[in-house]
Design a protein around this motif. Structure first.
Motif, PDB file in Angstrom:
ATOM      1  N   LYS A 217       0.858  -1.189   0.000  1.00  0.00           N
ATOM      2  CA  LYS A 217       0.000   0.000   0.000  1.00  0.00           C
ATOM      3  C   LYS A 217       0.893   1.237   0.000  1.00  0.00           C
ATOM      4  N   PHE A 218       0.840   2.002  -1.067  1.00  0.00           N
ATOM      5  CA  PHE A 218       1.680   3.199  -1.188  1.00  0.00           C
ATOM      6  C   PHE A 218       0.802   4.440  -1.335  1.00  0.00           C
ATOM      7  N   SER A 219       1.153   5.480  -0.600  1.00  0.00           N
ATOM      8  CA  SER A 219       0.459   6.758  -0.718  1.00  0.00           C
ATOM      9  C   SER A 219       1.405   7.743  -1.399  1.00  0.00           C
ATOM     10  N   PHE A 220       0.869   8.567  -2.298  1.00  0.00           N
ATOM     11  CA  PHE A 220       1.680   9.549  -3.031  1.00  0.00           C
ATOM     12  C   PHE A 220       1.072  10.936  -2.891  1.00  0.00           C
TER      13      PHE A 220
ATOM     14  N   GLN B  24     -11.986   8.336  -8.332  1.00  0.00           N
ATOM     15  CA  GLN B  24     -12.024   7.249  -9.311  1.00  0.00           C
ATOM     16  C   GLN B  24     -10.699   6.486  -9.285  1.00  0.00           C
ATOM     17  N   ALA B  25     -10.725   5.242  -9.767  1.00  0.00           N
ATOM     18  CA  ALA B  25      -9.519   4.414  -9.783  1.00  0.00           C
ATOM     19  C   ALA B  25      -9.377   3.710 -11.124  1.00  0.00           C
TER      20      ALA B  25
ATOM     21  N   PHE C 147      -4.565   2.080  -9.228  1.00  0.00           N
ATOM     22  CA  PHE C 147      -4.198   3.468  -8.956  1.00  0.00           C
ATOM     23  C   PHE C 147      -5.469   4.214  -8.566  1.00  0.00           C
ATOM     24  N   TYR C 148      -5.518   4.662  -7.313  1.00  0.00           N
ATOM     25  CA  TYR C 148      -6.686   5.385  -6.786  1.00  0.00           C
ATOM     26  C   TYR C 148      -6.351   6.876  -6.716  1.00  0.00           C
TER      27      TYR C 148
ATOM     28  N   LEU D  75      -3.427   6.814  -4.008  1.00  0.00           N
ATOM     29  CA  LEU D  75      -3.083   5.599  -3.281  1.00  0.00           C
ATOM     30  C   LEU D  75      -2.891   4.509  -4.333  1.00  0.00           C
ATOM     31  N   VAL D  76      -1.870   3.685  -4.170  1.00  0.00           N
ATOM     32  CA  VAL D  76      -1.613   2.600  -5.120  1.00  0.00           C
ATOM     33  C   VAL D  76      -1.477   1.290  -4.337  1.00  0.00           C
TER      34      VAL D  76
END
Length: 370
Positions: free
Chosen positions: A60-63, A87-88, A106-107, A119-120
Motif C-alpha cells: 500500500k503506497f500513498s503519493f 475514481q480508480a 491506482f486510486y 493511493l496505489v
C-alpha cells in the motif's frame, strides 16, 4: 534449523484468524490463512452471500505532490489523466521490454491546495521491487511516496450481500459508490478508505484502515454472519472470473497485449511511457501468443506449468487451473500460439505423461448475474 514460520510477517488480523482455527500457509513472506471452514464452503459463500478476506499483506503506497498524475503517466500504459477525484484505474507497471513488473490499482484522491494525492495497491510479493522501481522513476519529480504496507490493514468484503452488510456499519451512502469508486468514510466510528473493487468476480469492497479498527471490523462482520475466507477460495474465485495472478498469468516476460489486458493500453491517448515502442510494435505485428480460457473434458485438472498440445506438439503452457466450484468444470488459463486461441479450438493438456482433451472457451468462465 531455524523455524521458517517465525521469520514470516503477520498481518494485524493474524491472531483473529488463529482464533478461528484457520489453516495458514507461507505466501510472499507472510503467514496467511489459506482456509477457514473449507474451500468450497468459503467459495460458495462469496458467490451467494458474502465472504471476507484478510489482504493486509498487499503493498500500500500513498503519493502526494504537484503534478502527481503527470509524473505517473510515464510509468503506466494507461491514461491516468482520465481519472476524476474518487475514481480508480486497474493498470500495469511495465519494464522497457513491455513486460509486466506488476499489476496495480491506482486510486486518484484529488487535490489539496496544489498537491495531488493518490493511493496505489500492489501485490505482496512485488512490494519491495515496485517501491524501488517507482522511486527511481519519480526521483526528479516533487512527488513524495509513503509506504503504508505494514502500518495499515486491508480487508476485502465480497459477495452479493456485501453492500447491505457494510451499509449497516457506516453513515456513508454506499449505493453512490460505483465500481472502482473510492472515498474516506467512517466505519464503526473509525476512519477508513473504502473502494468498490475486488478480486472475486462479485460486487464488494476493499477497506483499508488502522490495525485496531480492522480487528473491530473483522469481528463486526463475523457477528453479521460473514464467512471468513482464505487464499484458497480467493484463488478459485479469481480464476472463475479469469483474473490474472501475478507470477502465473503475468510477469516481466509477458506484455499486457499477450495477457488479454489490451484495454489498459491507451496508445492513442497519451504520450511516451516505459515500454511504449514494444507495445506499438506488438500492436502493429500482432502477438505470437495469447492467454486463453480452457475447459477440460472430464475432471482432469490442468495445473500451472502443464504443456498444452496440438497435433502432437507443444503449443503453450497452463498458468492456472482448478476444478471450479461454481462452474462445476475443470477450467484453466493458458498461453497458446495466437492461431490456436479462438473459442472452440480443440487442444490437449499433458497431465502426468498423458494427453487429455481441452477446448478454448470465452473468458471469463463465470460472470455475476446479481
Amino acid at each position: 534449523m531455524a523455524d521458517q514460520s517465525s521469520q514470516l510477517l503477520r498481518t494485524p488480523l493474524y491472531e483473529l484468524a488463529h482464533e478461528q482455527k484457520a489453516r495458514f500457509t507461507a505466501f510472499s513472506g507472510w503467514s496467511m490463512p489459506v482456509q477457514f471452514s473449507g474451500l468450497k464452503l468459503e467459495h460458495d459463500a462469496v458467490r451467494s452471500e458474502a465472504g471476507m478476506f484478510d489482504i493486509s499483506h498487499m503493498g500500500k503506497f500513498s503519493f502526494v505532490g504537484d503534478r502527481l498524475i503527470d509524473a505517473w503517466q510515464a510509468l503506466v500504459p494507461s491514461d491516468l489523466s482520465r481519472l476524476q477525484p474518487g475514481q480508480a484505474m486497474y493498470t500495469v507497471l511495465l519494464n522497457p521490454q513491455g513486460g509486466i513488473i506488476d499489476d496495480i490499482i491506482f486510486y486518484y484522491q484529488g487535490t489539496a491546495g496544489t498537491q495531488q494525492k493518490a493511493l496505489v495497491i500492489v501485490n505482496a510479493g512485488t512490494t519491495d521491487k515496485d517501491k524501488t522501481w517507482i522511486l527511481s522513476h519519480l526521483q526528479n519529480s516533487s512527488v513524495e511516496m509513503f509506504d503504508l504496507s505494514q502500518s495499515q490493514a486491508l480487508i476485502a468484503l465480497q459477495g452479493p450481500k456485501a453492500a447491505q452488510i457494510l451499509q449497516a456499519m457506516t453513515t456513508a451512502d454506499l449505493s453512490s459508490l460505483t465500481a472502482f469508486a473510492h472515498r474516506i468514510v467512517t466505519i464503526n466510528g473509525s476512519s477508513a478508505f473504502i473502494a468498490r473493487t475486488g478480486y472475486t468476480g462479485e460486487d464488494g469492497f476493499e477497506i483499508m484502515l488502522d490495525p485496531d479498527a480492522a480487528q473491530q471490523l473483522w469481528r463486526s462482520l463475523q457477528q453479521a454472519g460473514v464467512t471468513s475466507c482464505g487464499l484458497g477460495a480467493r484463488d478459485t474465485l479469481r480464476l472463475e472470473a479469469a483474473m490474472s495472478l501475478y507470477g502465473q498469468e503475468i510477469d516481466e516476460t509477458i506484455s499486457p497485449l499477450e495477457a488479454g489486458l489490451g484495454w489498459v493500453v491507451h496508445l492513442k491517448d497519451k504520450g511516451d511511457f516505459i515500454g511504449r515502442s514494444v507495445l506499438e510494435q506488438q500492436k502493429a505485428e500482432g502477438v505470437k501468443r495469447r492467454l486463453v480460457g480452457l475447459e477440460m473434458s472430464g475432471r482432469y485438472i490442468a495445473r500451472h506449468g502443464y504443456r498444452v498440445i496440438f497435433d502432437g506438439a507443444a503449443v503453450g503452457e497452463v498458468t492456472s487451473g482448478t476444478l471450479a466450484p461454481t462452474v462445476g468444470k475443470a477450467i484453466a488459463l493458458a498461453y497458446v500460439t495466437t492461431s490456436l486461441s479462438k473459442p472452440g479450438q480443440a487442444l490437449e493438456v499433458e497431465i502426468r505423461g498423458k494427453n487429455y482433451p481441452a477446448t478454448v472457451v470465452k473468458k471469463p468462465f463465470y460472470r455475476a448475474s446479481h
